[in-house]
Structures are given as C-alpha cells and as structure tokens.
Scaffold this active site. Structure first.
Site, PDB file in Angstrom:
ATOM      1  N   LYS A   1      97.942  57.145  51.642  1.00  0.00           N
ATOM      2  CA  LYS A   1      98.871  55.907  52.284  1.00  0.00           C
ATOM      3  C   LYS A   1      97.221  55.947  53.880  1.00  0.00           C
ATOM      4  CE  LYS A   1     100.832  56.074  56.751  1.00  0.00           C
ATOM      5  NZ  LYS A   1     101.839  57.499  57.352  1.00  0.00           N
TER       6      LYS A   1
ATOM      7  N   LYS B   1      96.740  61.365  53.759  1.00  0.00           N
ATOM      8  CA  LYS B   1      96.524  59.675  54.406  1.00  0.00           C
ATOM      9  C   LYS B   1      95.749  60.159  54.954  1.00  0.00           C
ATOM     10  CE  LYS B   1      98.809  59.052  58.562  1.00  0.00           C
ATOM     11  NZ  LYS B   1     100.138  60.182  59.699  1.00  0.00           N
TER      12      LYS B   1
END
Ligand code: PBG
Length: 308
Positions: free
Chosen positions: A232, A179
């Site tokens: 992400k 992330k």
C-alpha cells in the site's frame, strides 16, 4: 489471448461506518465515497454482496476518541456493532476489518505516544497490546479476517497467537506488510477523521525510497503468520508488489488508496480522462503485476463493469 482477466472476485470494497451519524455523509475529495450510519452500513454491505463482490474492508469512526483508543476494542464499539449486524444479514460476505488505532486516538497516531520535549515517540509494544485486543474483539464480533494497518513490529505474531488461544484459529490475517508513508492517504484521513494532530507517520510507515527494506518487512510478516500480504499504496509501488509476489508466492493484495482514487476522479470530472477506461487499465495492471486481491473504492463499479 488476453493474459489478465478481471472479475468481481478480485476486488474488496472499503466501507466507513460512523458512530456519530444518522445519515450518510459524503467525503468531499472522494466523489461516490461516504461515511455511513450503523443503520445504513448493513444495506451497503448487502449492496456490495448483490453486486457480486465477496468481501468488504470495514473502517470505524467512533463518537469519542481518547489516548488509549478505547473505542477500538470496546465490545460495543462501532465496528463491533456493525460487524454483528452485517454478519446477521449477510453471513456469506467476507468481513475484513481494519485493525488500527488512529481513528480512535485523540492525537490521530496509529499507536500509543509519549512526548519528550519536542519529540514524540510511538511506543511499539504498548501499541501491539492494544492492537491484539482490537483484533480479538473484531473476531468475537464476527470478523472473518483482520487487516492490521498500523505497521508496528511484531503485531502479526501477537495477533495470531491471541486469535489461536481464544478459539479463532480460522480467522485470517491480511497484513499491511509493506505500507509506505504516503502523500496519497490525504483524502482517507478526511474520510476516517484520523489526521495526526502533531508530527507525521514516518517513524512507523516506510520510506518510499526503500525496496529491500520492504521485502524485509514482508518477510517478517510471513514468518509471523500473515495469510495475505498487502502492499500500500498501489501504483507507485507496483515494483514492490511484483517482487513480493515473486519472492514469497503468497496471496498478495494491493490497496489502491484514497489519493489514487481522488486523482482519477478529479481528472475524469474535468473531462481529462475517461474514468472507466482509466480504472480498468489501472486494475488490469495491478493484477498483471501480481495482485490476487485489489482493495479499491471502485470495487462495486468494477463488479458491474467486469460483468458487462
Ligand atoms: C491507517 C490507514 C490509512 C489508510 C488505511 N488505513 C491511512 C494512514 O496511514 O494515514 C489509507 C487508505 C487510503 O488512503 O485509502 N489506519
């Protein structure tokens, strides 16, 4: 001859439930996205299932925040209550929960913080203890899978062990394995009411410049027991998605985030792009690049569009 096909089963719909609301509240920067009340969230889950989707990703917004994020792991916290209601009405819908502390912390960081003069630190191990409590309380309330999105080190192993010893061997973990600290989370922080009150998230989220480090982060989560690996945001990190799928061969998910959604929505509202064509192109590209699962705020529209 089309190599990549989309279907409703590719998509997961994020849903926000707020303890403070009686009626839905629109998120200004994300047209079509709402915070729902506890009463409404069950109908929304039902609508998702009726549209052909298999899974939702649930985020909670508590009435009170504090410095221990106690709402995150309270037996009667907002997510725990929503889960029990959703699983009663829609037992076959896969309920995935976001496991993070930022929505529940008064300072908006994803972990326990300590301030030393001008500097603040997010304390990794203290945070992991609270994440474990949160994941376990979600499993007890009926979550089929937990999705830690905090990026602390060692949390996948700690969560896996706690789930196993408490009888939740079948509760899956969808890890936000790579992330990145991203400008594209802006609208989400409105939706989840979780902007950091000081500092930023760069000490625990990744630098967009680093790909080898992302692969090392993912390797750790694989070793610790993650079932699904998530990357992400989506489009700016499509190279990471491809490399993760190629290298690890595990079920791989990608989160097409709030800012990515808001950009296309804003352009479509101005008549600059055709929303449906743009979204189908983005989603096909993500799947072509290796995504087995795509988390997207368009999930319900996509279920409809891919059926037609
Ligand atoms: C943190 C979290 C974030 C998102 C999901 N979980 C934001 C952040 O790290 O600030 C972003 C999702 C989106 O932008 O759609 N719990």
């Amino acid at each position: 001859m089309r190599e990549t096909q989309l279907s409703a089963h590719d998509f997961v719909l994020p849903l926000f439930v707020s303890e403070k609301l009686e009626k839905r509240r629109a998120i200004a920067s994300m047209p079509g996205v709402f915070q729902f009340s506890l009463k409404e969230i069950v109908d929304e889950a039902h609508r998702a299932q009726d549209s052909g989707l298999q899974a939702i990703l649930l985020f909670g917004i508590p009435a009170e925040k504090d410095e221990q994020a106690s709402g995150a792991y309270a037996e009667n916290g907002i997510v725990q209550k929503a889960l029990r209601a959703i699983k009663t009405k829609c037992p076959d819908l896969v309920a995935i929960t976001d496991v993070c502390l930022c929505e529940y912390m008064s300072h908006g960081h994803c972990g326990v913080t300590r301030i030393d003069g001008d500097h603040f630190h997010v304390l990794n191990d203290e945070t992991v203890d609270l994440l474990v409590k949160t994941a376990l309380s979600h499993a007890k309330a009926g979550a089929d899978m937990v999705a830690p999105s905090d990026m602390m080190d060692g949390r996948i192993r700690a969560i896996r062990e706690a789930l196993d010893v408490n009888g939740f061997q079948e509760t899956g973990i969808m890890s936000h394995a790579a992330k990145f600290a991203s400008a594209f989370y802006g609208p989400f922080r409105d939706a989840a009411e979780s902007p950091p009150q000081f500092g930023d998230r760069r000490s625990y989220q990744m630098d967009c410049a680093n790909a080898d480090e992302a692969l090392r982060e993912v390797a750790l989560d694989v070793a610790e027991g993650a079932d699904i690996l998530m990357i992400k945001p989506a489009l700016p990190y499509i190279d990471i998605l491809w490399r993760v799928r190629e290298r690890f061969g595990k079920p791989t998910a990608v989160y097409h985030v709030s800012g990515e959604y808001a950009m296309v929505k804003a352009a479509a509202e101005k008549g600059i792009v055709d929303e449906r064509a743009a979204v189908l192109e983005i989603m096909t590209s993500l799947k072509r690049a290796g995504a087995n699962i795509i988390v997207t705020y368009w999930a319900r529209d996509l279920a409809e569009w891919t059926r037609q």
